[in-house]
Scaffold this active site. Structure first.
Site, mmCIF file in Angstrom:
data_model
loop_
_atom_site.group_PDB
_atom_site.id
_atom_site.type_symbol
_atom_site.label_atom_id
_atom_site.label_comp_id
_atom_site.label_asym_id
_atom_site.label_seq_id
_atom_site.Cartn_x
_atom_site.Cartn_y
_atom_site.Cartn_z
ATOM 1 N N GLY A 192 -84.945 16.317 67.109
ATOM 2 C CA GLY A 192 -86.199 16.090 67.826
ATOM 3 C C GLY A 192 -86.744 17.342 68.461
ATOM 4 C CG LEU B 67 -89.707 16.600 65.598
ATOM 5 C CD1 LEU B 67 -90.327 15.588 64.639
ATOM 6 C CD2 LEU B 67 -88.415 17.156 65.004
ATOM 7 C CG HIS B 68 -90.172 23.518 66.370
ATOM 8 N ND1 HIS B 68 -89.896 23.871 65.074
ATOM 9 C CD2 HIS B 68 -88.966 23.506 67.006
ATOM 10 C CE1 HIS B 68 -88.610 24.100 64.938
ATOM 11 N NE2 HIS B 68 -88.008 23.869 66.089
ATOM 12 C CG HIS C 212 -88.181 20.299 63.533
ATOM 13 N ND1 HIS C 212 -88.368 20.660 64.847
ATOM 14 C CD2 HIS C 212 -86.841 20.273 63.329
ATOM 15 C CE1 HIS C 212 -87.203 20.844 65.423
ATOM 16 N NE2 HIS C 212 -86.250 20.621 64.529
ATOM 17 C CD GLN D 221 -75.409 19.042 66.660
ATOM 18 O OE1 GLN D 221 -75.495 18.094 65.898
ATOM 19 N NE2 GLN D 221 -76.107 20.151 66.481
ATOM 20 C CG ASP E 213 -79.770 26.195 63.055
ATOM 21 O OD1 ASP E 213 -79.286 26.602 64.105
ATOM 22 O OD2 ASP E 213 -80.838 25.553 62.993
ATOM 23 C CD GLN F 71 -77.064 22.893 61.381
ATOM 24 O OE1 GLN F 71 -76.598 22.544 62.449
ATOM 25 N NE2 GLN F 71 -78.346 22.734 61.072
ATOM 26 C CB SER G 82 -86.014 22.319 69.959
ATOM 27 O OG SER G 82 -86.206 21.836 68.663
#
Ligand code: PAF
Length: 282
Positions: free
Chosen positions: A31, A33-34, A37, A61, A151, A154, A187
């Site tokens: 969430g 969001l920008h 996203h 996490q 990321d 990730q 975010s």
């Protein structure tokens, strides 16, 4: 665009899409969001006929309770942004109890790629990411899932998880989206005070400048140069800067050690932890 909060509703919606012969894309998010996203969701909508966006601040996490507590939660604004700017079909916004009716005791082991950088500074972080993303993959069973290259580590971990679990899901990397001044969209940027927001673009600018420096400096010297430069801007403090092989994520000693070299950085701007990366060669 439908908003669902239970796994049962989510599965029913996806099952109908499958019955209609549609390909399914998943964009996992936490969430707040920008534009970053939105670019993932729009890519997903271009490549898949039915798109699920998950919005879930995943507690497992976070290794810092303050970080979890202050993480921005803006569900109404998020759903408005999605319905006005994308063709996403379903938003899955579950409660913590829905995703974790029991504590998730699974331990993932990703080897050397998970032991460096974020793995070292945020112990348990990637285990939590793998817990939630593997659940989302089981709930949705998408054809494709979309993750941002900001990321960077990730993305490597998710790819490894998909390979280890032999899942038939294509992981689609999406380029970093930047503000006009170069700051990687995140975010967490909304948490920056005016003072820290004004110095934060020096992170990306310094990384960009370091690409020129690689002609005269070794990776180790480049790390020192980047760290000193960024720390010289009041309010910024580098936590780590690593220059790594883009596939193994292990440090390199010489630029010629590999064909794919990426620099990954974490910087504190006040209390806000920002990450960014740059590709030196590929
Ligand atoms: O990148 C993120 O926002 C999160 O780590 C993810 C992939 C949505 C899992 O919670």
């Amino acid at each position: 665009m439908r908003i669902v909060t239970t796994i049962a509703e989510l599965k029913t919606a996806v099952a109908q899409a499958r019955k209609d012969g549609l390909t399914v894309g998943l964009v996992p998010t936490m969430g707040a969001l920008h534009n970053g996203h939105l670019s993932l969701v729009n890519k997903a909508c271009n490549e898949c006929q039915f798109v699920v966006v998950s919005i879930f601040v995943n507690p497992t996490q976070f290794n810092n309770p303050d970080d979890l507590r202050t993480y921005p939660r803006t569900l109404d604004a998020d759903t408005a942004l999605l319905s006005n700017n994308t063709k996403a079909n379903v938003v899955f916004a579950p409660s913590v109890e829905e995703v974790y009716p029991e504590p998730d005791t699974r331990q993932f082991s990703f080897g050397a790629i998970a032991e460096v950088m974020e793995g070292k500074y945020r112990p348990g972080h990637f285990n939590g990411v793998a817990q939630v993303v593997s659940k989302l993959f089981m709930f949705v069973e998408p054809d494709k899932a979309f993750f941002g290259e900001k990321d960077f580590q990730q993305l490597a971990i998710i790819r490894k998880m998909v390979a280890d679990l032999q899942l038939n899901i294509e992981i689609v990397p999406c380029p970093i989206v930047r503000e006009a001044d170069g700051l990687a969209v995140s975010s967490r940027n909304t948490l920056l005070t005016e003072q820290f927001r004004s110095v934060a673009p020096h992170i990306a600018a310094t990384l960009r400048a370091s690409v020129e420096k690689m002609k005269e400096l070794s990776p180790k010297q480049t790390i020192e140069w980047v760290t000193n430069q960024i720390n010289s801007f009041g309010g910024l403090e580098v936590e780590y800067y690593s220059i790594v092989d883009g596939l193994t994520l292990q440090d390199i000693a010489n630029w010629n050690d590999t064909n794919y070299v990426v620099g990954c950085i974490t910087v504190y701007a006040g209390k806000v932890r920002l990450i960014d990366n740059i590709c030196y060669k590929k």
